[in-house]
Design an enzyme around this catalytic site. Sequence first.
Site, PDB file in Angstrom:
ATOM      1  N   ASP A 196       0.829  -1.214   0.000  1.00  0.00           N
ATOM      2  CA  ASP A 196       0.000   0.000   0.000  1.00  0.00           C
ATOM      3  C   ASP A 196       0.865   1.267   0.000  1.00  0.00           C
ATOM      4  OD1 ASP A 196      -1.897   1.978   0.536  1.00  0.00           O
ATOM      5  OD2 ASP A 196      -2.174   1.381   2.631  1.00  0.00           O
ATOM      6  N   HIS A 369      -3.817   4.237   6.879  1.00  0.00           N
ATOM      7  CA  HIS A 369      -2.718   3.779   6.019  1.00  0.00           C
ATOM      8  C   HIS A 369      -1.363   4.045   6.664  1.00  0.00           C
ATOM      9  CE1 HIS A 369      -5.458   3.271   2.564  1.00  0.00           C
ATOM     10  NE2 HIS A 369      -6.075   4.326   3.063  1.00  0.00           N
TER      11      HIS A 369
END
Length: 556
Positions: A196, A369
């Site tokens: 990611d 994140h």
Amino acid sequence: MSNQQTEKIRILSLGGLGETGKNLYIVELDEDIFVLDAGCMHPEDDMLGVDIVIPDTTYLVENKDRVKAIILSHGHEEHIGAVPYLLRDLKVPVYGSKFTLALLKDQCDEIKLKKRPKFHEVHADSKVKIAKTPVSFFQTNHSIPDSLGVVIHTSQGPILYTGDFKFDQNPVDGKTMDVDKLTEIGSKGVLALLSDSSNAEVPGYTPSESIVAEGLKDAFYEAPKAIVVSVFSNHIHRIQQIIDAAEKYERKVAVVGKSIERAVTIALELGYLTDENETLISKKEMESTDRDSLVVLTTGSQGEPMSDLAKMAKGSHPLFKFEKKDRFVISAMPNPGNEKHVSQMIDTISRTGADAYYGKTKKIHVSGHASQEELKLLLNIVKPQHFIPVSGEFRMQYSHRQLAGSVHIPEENIFLLEKGEVVEFTKRRGKRTNKIPSGHVLIDGLGVGDVGNIVLRDRRLLSKDGILVVVVTLNKKHNKILSGPDIISRGFVYVRESEALIKEAETLVTKSLGEAMEQNQTEWAQLKSHVRDQLSKYLYEKTKRRPMIMPIIMEA
């Protein structure tokens, strides 16, 4: 490592690279295809009338006999939103966690998917065999329950896909990132890591979700009237903290909005949300609840113009309208590109006299994140031979590549890919090869892919310069106009103030049709084209606008 000898491995993406959302990654082991996530994204500003955008999956449909499974990392729409549409064409099993599959089944019901595929529930310790390939999973932290990383075991080494993640040392649900398992996988010699990139430009560490609890309590403290909180619809950990904050200040929570109502219902049924003191109330109970005891939980944090929050801001929502001294809490940050819409929405709400409570200093939102130090930590734990930054805009992927270089991954082993680009691995060495056609498919209402560039061009033209409809009735046998031409204008000029222009346009159409019929142009397409060309030139000379011109020619 798999006992099956895999001579050729290919990794590519049909979405999720160079963009936010629409994640779809493909791993090919010889002839077998494995799909990792299949998500959607919100339309861009110039995609007028479009509801969502999904990846172009023509490649998968053309090779549907080779596709063995769809494997899901978590339940955000950016990762599962395209799955129901993909399942219309592919009859393959779907693997995902309990909450992920519950959300997916609900989406399948919403689009009325006729044939349900086989849903296989997995968890962090699951080990399954798909076709001849072992696949395992590991626990991750993200802003939704049951998020998993995926490991595909091959004879050349494991391929590890993180999904969206962060290292949260104090998660709301108590489930931390499984560092021990990641270390174990890394010791086997990871062939490739797909990680990611969403926060690859953000220095340091992402704060724990648990700090939001105090920020929400501060936001609720001494709020004089109603509180409206906007969150992402399936951010269940955040919703739990909102319920807890409301309970502390003896308020009731009403959930308003189709997507968030479904997510909350599913989470309550499966035990991912708790409401022991019956803090949640129905929409019907809102009217009988004192305004100073009410919390309205809704979506629309990205400034979506048709959201329930936008309707509340404009005073057009049937259940709730902002009043003076209400408090509005945005427990989210704008996605890239949405900043303008969010700013406009806050401005609209502020005009009602409500107090807007938002921003980084308020501690009412943290990202789901991983930031730079966490991304480097993962790279150091896993020690992949090859690295592919995924899930993010190009600048984020680029920053992630720089981070990988800083922890000594050789530059030639880092692949900064565009959608459709293929990396092929043979004998544990990766190289770029060909490119697969990729793109996007627009979903408008029940239509899938029937809105393309030409339709969007027409919609942009209509929104910019309007439309002129020219109606005329002909007797083709005698080359004579029986009635008309009549010109109807919408969005071009105000007819009452432009009567001279319209009359001149009608005269031009009469003359144009007469010339065409004298030249024996009797085909409808030729006549329409002739009228369109002549009228377009005239109107541009007079107004410097190019409205859409639609001739309607009838025969009598």
